[in-house]
Motif scaffolding. Structure first.
Motif, PDB file in Angstrom:
ATOM      1  N   VAL A  90      -3.175  17.036 -63.817  1.00  0.00           N
ATOM      2  CA  VAL A  90      -3.602  16.180 -62.703  1.00  0.00           C
ATOM      3  C   VAL A  90      -3.677  17.041 -61.447  1.00  0.00           C
ATOM      4  CG1 VAL A  90      -3.062  14.230 -61.199  1.00  0.00           C
ATOM      5  CG2 VAL A  90      -2.657  14.031 -63.660  1.00  0.00           C
ATOM      6  N   ILE A  91      -4.869  17.072 -60.856  1.00  0.00           N
ATOM      7  CA  ILE A  91      -5.055  17.793 -59.595  1.00  0.00           C
ATOM      8  C   ILE A  91      -5.165  16.755 -58.494  1.00  0.00           C
ATOM      9  CG2 ILE A  91      -6.556  19.381 -58.318  1.00  0.00           C
ATOM     10  CD1 ILE A  91      -7.434  20.451 -61.082  1.00  0.00           C
ATOM     11  N   SER A  92      -4.323  16.889 -57.471  1.00  0.00           N
ATOM     12  CA  SER A  92      -4.416  15.949 -56.356  1.00  0.00           C
ATOM     13  C   SER A  92      -4.844  16.710 -55.110  1.00  0.00           C
ATOM     14  CB  SER A  92      -3.074  15.242 -56.132  1.00  0.00           C
ATOM     15  OG  SER A  92      -2.053  16.186 -55.926  1.00  0.00           O
ATOM     16  N   ARG A 139     -12.501  14.931 -62.393  1.00  0.00           N
ATOM     17  CA  ARG A 139     -11.700  13.804 -61.908  1.00  0.00           C
ATOM     18  C   ARG A 139     -10.425  14.298 -61.240  1.00  0.00           C
ATOM     19  NH1 ARG A 139     -14.797  11.608 -65.589  1.00  0.00           N
ATOM     20  NH2 ARG A 139     -15.272   9.383 -65.468  1.00  0.00           N
ATOM     21  N   CYS A 140     -10.239  13.873 -59.992  1.00  0.00           N
ATOM     22  CA  CYS A 140      -9.038  14.254 -59.249  1.00  0.00           C
ATOM     23  C   CYS A 140      -8.481  13.014 -58.571  1.00  0.00           C
ATOM     24  CB  CYS A 140      -9.378  15.241 -58.126  1.00  0.00           C
ATOM     25  SG  CYS A 140     -10.137  16.752 -58.666  1.00  0.00           S
ATOM     26  N   SER A 141      -7.241  13.115 -58.106  1.00  0.00           N
ATOM     27  CA  SER A 141      -6.671  12.054 -57.277  1.00  0.00           C
ATOM     28  C   SER A 141      -6.812  12.476 -55.824  1.00  0.00           C
ATOM     29  CB  SER A 141      -5.210  11.818 -57.649  1.00  0.00           C
ATOM     30  OG  SER A 141      -5.128  11.258 -58.946  1.00  0.00           O
ATOM     31  N   LEU A 142      -7.428  11.613 -55.024  1.00  0.00           N
ATOM     32  CA  LEU A 142      -7.671  11.923 -53.609  1.00  0.00           C
ATOM     33  C   LEU A 142      -6.679  11.166 -52.749  1.00  0.00           C
ATOM     34  CD1 LEU A 142     -11.583  11.594 -53.594  1.00  0.00           C
ATOM     35  CD2 LEU A 142     -10.200  13.652 -53.989  1.00  0.00           C
ATOM     36  N   LEU A 143      -5.840  11.889 -52.032  1.00  0.00           N
ATOM     37  CA  LEU A 143      -4.790  11.264 -51.220  1.00  0.00           C
ATOM     38  C   LEU A 143      -5.319  11.031 -49.807  1.00  0.00           C
ATOM     39  CD1 LEU A 143      -3.326  12.243 -53.721  1.00  0.00           C
ATOM     40  CD2 LEU A 143      -1.433  12.971 -52.295  1.00  0.00           C
ATOM     41  N   VAL A 144      -5.632   9.778 -49.531  1.00  0.00           N
ATOM     42  CA  VAL A 144      -6.346   9.444 -48.296  1.00  0.00           C
ATOM     43  C   VAL A 144      -5.385   8.916 -47.224  1.00  0.00           C
ATOM     44  CG1 VAL A 144      -8.199   8.030 -47.320  1.00  0.00           C
ATOM     45  CG2 VAL A 144      -8.404   8.902 -49.655  1.00  0.00           C
ATOM     46  N   ILE A 145      -5.526   9.453 -46.012  1.00  0.00           N
ATOM     47  CA  ILE A 145      -4.715   9.009 -44.867  1.00  0.00           C
ATOM     48  C   ILE A 145      -5.554   8.010 -44.054  1.00  0.00           C
ATOM     49  CG2 ILE A 145      -3.449   9.761 -42.812  1.00  0.00           C
ATOM     50  CD1 ILE A 145      -3.607  12.654 -44.016  1.00  0.00           C
ATOM     51  N   PRO A 146      -5.098   6.746 -43.926  1.00  0.00           N
ATOM     52  CA  PRO A 146      -5.916   5.752 -43.212  1.00  0.00           C
ATOM     53  C   PRO A 146      -6.219   6.110 -41.756  1.00  0.00           C
ATOM     54  CG  PRO A 146      -4.246   4.645 -44.531  1.00  0.00           C
ATOM     55  CD  PRO A 146      -3.932   6.114 -44.590  1.00  0.00           C
ATOM     56  N   GLY A 183     -15.582   8.806 -60.408  1.00  0.00           N
ATOM     57  CA  GLY A 183     -14.398   8.839 -61.289  1.00  0.00           C
ATOM     58  C   GLY A 183     -13.156   9.400 -60.640  1.00  0.00           C
ATOM     59  N   HIS A 184     -13.253   9.787 -59.358  1.00  0.00           N
ATOM     60  CA  HIS A 184     -12.050  10.236 -58.672  1.00  0.00           C
ATOM     61  C   HIS A 184     -11.225   9.012 -58.268  1.00  0.00           C
ATOM     62  CE1 HIS A 184     -13.520  14.309 -58.602  1.00  0.00           C
ATOM     63  NE2 HIS A 184     -14.627  13.954 -57.963  1.00  0.00           N
ATOM     64  N   GLU A 185      -9.924   9.222 -58.132  1.00  0.00           N
ATOM     65  CA  GLU A 185      -9.042   8.111 -57.780  1.00  0.00           C
ATOM     66  C   GLU A 185      -8.683   8.165 -56.295  1.00  0.00           C
ATOM     67  OE1 GLU A 185      -5.089   8.540 -59.376  1.00  0.00           O
ATOM     68  OE2 GLU A 185      -4.464   6.559 -58.683  1.00  0.00           O
ATOM     69  N   ILE A 186      -8.660   7.005 -55.657  1.00  0.00           N
ATOM     70  CA  ILE A 186      -8.229   6.947 -54.251  1.00  0.00           C
ATOM     71  C   ILE A 186      -6.752   6.538 -54.226  1.00  0.00           C
ATOM     72  CG2 ILE A 186      -8.537   5.787 -52.030  1.00  0.00           C
ATOM     73  CD1 ILE A 186     -11.476   5.337 -52.829  1.00  0.00           C
ATOM     74  N   ARG A 228      -5.577  21.874 -71.537  1.00  0.00           N
ATOM     75  CA  ARG A 228      -5.211  20.615 -70.878  1.00  0.00           C
ATOM     76  C   ARG A 228      -6.461  19.838 -70.473  1.00  0.00           C
ATOM     77  NH1 ARG A 228       0.104  20.408 -69.288  1.00  0.00           N
ATOM     78  NH2 ARG A 228       1.216  22.376 -69.533  1.00  0.00           N
ATOM     79  N   THR A 229      -6.360  18.514 -70.547  1.00  0.00           N
ATOM     80  CA  THR A 229      -7.450  17.648 -70.093  1.00  0.00           C
ATOM     81  C   THR A 229      -7.165  17.217 -68.662  1.00  0.00           C
ATOM     82  OG1 THR A 229      -7.684  16.812 -72.331  1.00  0.00           O
ATOM     83  CG2 THR A 229      -8.694  15.500 -70.583  1.00  0.00           C
ATOM     84  N   PRO A 230      -8.133  17.442 -67.752  1.00  0.00           N
ATOM     85  CA  PRO A 230      -7.905  17.013 -66.368  1.00  0.00           C
ATOM     86  C   PRO A 230      -8.129  15.509 -66.217  1.00  0.00           C
ATOM     87  CG  PRO A 230     -10.047  18.103 -66.557  1.00  0.00           C
ATOM     88  CD  PRO A 230      -9.434  18.120 -67.929  1.00  0.00           C
ATOM     89  N   MET A 231      -7.293  14.867 -65.470  1.00  0.00           N
ATOM     90  CA  MET A 231      -7.449  13.424 -65.233  1.00  0.00           C
ATOM     91  C   MET A 231      -6.752  13.021 -63.932  1.00  0.00           C
ATOM     92  SD  MET A 231      -4.875  11.855 -68.113  1.00  0.00           S
ATOM     93  CE  MET A 231      -6.071  12.127 -69.391  1.00  0.00           C
ATOM     94  N   THR A 232      -6.909  11.749 -63.575  1.00  0.00           N
ATOM     95  CA  THR A 232      -6.252  11.259 -62.358  1.00  0.00           C
ATOM     96  C   THR A 232      -4.846  10.768 -62.724  1.00  0.00           C
ATOM     97  OG1 THR A 232      -7.018   9.015 -62.720  1.00  0.00           O
ATOM     98  CG2 THR A 232      -8.470  10.448 -61.448  1.00  0.00           C
ATOM     99  N   TYR A 233      -4.021  10.552 -61.715  1.00  0.00           N
ATOM    100  CA  TYR A 233      -2.682  10.005 -61.977  1.00  0.00           C
ATOM    101  C   TYR A 233      -2.789   8.629 -62.643  1.00  0.00           C
ATOM    102  CZ  TYR A 233       0.014  13.483 -59.394  1.00  0.00           C
ATOM    103  OH  TYR A 233       0.624  14.641 -58.985  1.00  0.00           O
ATOM    104  N   GLU A 234      -3.734   7.851 -62.149  1.00  0.00           N
ATOM    105  CA  GLU A 234      -3.860   6.491 -62.667  1.00  0.00           C
ATOM    106  C   GLU A 234      -4.175   6.514 -64.167  1.00  0.00           C
ATOM    107  OE1 GLU A 234      -7.227   4.646 -62.992  1.00  0.00           O
ATOM    108  OE2 GLU A 234      -6.126   2.907 -63.741  1.00  0.00           O
ATOM    109  N   SER A 235      -5.128   7.364 -64.566  1.00  0.00           N
ATOM    110  CA  SER A 235      -5.469   7.385 -65.998  1.00  0.00           C
ATOM    111  C   SER A 235      -4.356   8.035 -66.811  1.00  0.00           C
ATOM    112  CB  SER A 235      -6.827   8.048 -66.245  1.00  0.00           C
ATOM    113  OG  SER A 235      -6.948   9.219 -65.519  1.00  0.00           O
ATOM    114  N   TRP A 236      -3.646   8.976 -66.217  1.00  0.00           N
ATOM    115  CA  TRP A 236      -2.510   9.580 -66.926  1.00  0.00           C
ATOM    116  C   TRP A 236      -1.445   8.511 -67.213  1.00  0.00           C
ATOM    117  CZ3 TRP A 236       2.666  10.066 -65.590  1.00  0.00           C
ATOM    118  CH2 TRP A 236       3.425  10.803 -66.512  1.00  0.00           C
TER     119      TRP A 236
END
Ligand SMILES: [Zn+2]
Length: 253
Positions: free
Chosen positions: A7-9, A35-42, A67-70, A241-249
């Motif tokens: 998982v790459i964030s 697919r990555c997890s994107l950590l968004v600051i409001p 397919g990226h995760e917010i 390794r298969t890359p995925m988002t935290y949510e799918s992991w």
């Protein structure tokens, strides 16, 4: 699908960092990470409310469609120092994180209010709130009270430096998996970081960790040797390794 996961964030995504994050996503895509997890600051440092920047919102929605995760990443991403802070607190919140430990010592009600504010900003921006599964605190500093608030606000998981926490279980389940992350604030930190992350990568590979986590910050891209090490580590990890988002992991775990 390879049985071990990656998982790459991408941390600190905001209108101010959109250009660098776009470049990071392009470089990751080029080596096979889609697919990555994107950590968004409001509202980064009270200066960058995402719902006021339509071009950012449409870009973010585009990333989610690909397919990226917010992931919600704090609200302002800062913590004003308080006069009554103990020396220990000051050491943690100002020196360790350079004043970014927003969720370090919030009480339950404060945390809940800020989480609600964060969700409201996404709603206002027209981003589907039902796509928001995770919350990750700035610098992973999350107090116990704030963790309880996350559960009551319906977040499915959070992460800490040392692992991922599944909040759907009672008590929350902790999956150990230390993240690779670079500290680039000074020359000695950059060198130490490089050595440390290589050792961590080797260890995770040797021990066949089921999950490897890699955390990128926009500022990492300023230093060519840090960027090269990041991309080289990810390329090596992709061999098994298969890359995925935290949510799918979390869903397949
Ligand atoms: Zn951050």
């Amino acid at each position: 699908m390879k049985s071990n996961k990656l998982v790459i964030s991408l941390h600190d995504v905001s209108p101010k960092t959109q250009a660098i994050v776009t470049n990071q996503l392009e470089e990751l895509h080029a080596i096979g990470v889609k697919r990555c997890s994107l950590l968004v600051i409001p509202d980064y440092h009270h200066q960058s409310l995402i719902s006021l920047v339509p071009s950012f919102v449409s870009w973010l929605q585009e990333q989610a469609d690909k397919g990226h995760e917010i992931v919600l990443h704090g609200y302002y991403h800062d913590r004003p120092p308080s006069l009554c802070d103990s020396i220990w607190k000051r050491l943690i919140t100002e020196h360790y994180t350079a004043g970014e430990g927003e969720f370090y010592d919030l009480d339950y009600e404060q945390a809940r209010t800020i989480l609600k504010m964060g969700k409201a900003v996404f709603e206002e921006a027209g981003i589907d709130r039902s796509q928001l599964f995770g919350f990750i605190a700035p610098a992973w500093l999350l107090g116990k009270e704030a963790e309880r608030a996350l559960i009551d606000e319906g977040f499915l998981y959070t992460t800490r430096l040392h692992g991922v926490i599944d909040l759907q279980e009672q008590p929350p389940r902790f999956f150990p998996a230390q993240s690779m992350v670079y500290s680039v604030r000074s020359a000695w930190r950059r060198i130490t970081s490089l050595v440390w992350n290589e050792l961590l990568f080797q260890y995770a590979t040797h021990q066949k960790w089921r999950l490897l986590r890699v955390s990128l910050h926009p500022v990492d891209w300023k230093y060519q040797f840090i960027k090269s090490h990041l991309l080289h580590s990810i390329k090596r990890a992709l061999k098994n390794r298969t890359p995925m988002t935290y949510e799918s992991w979390l869903r397949q775990e």
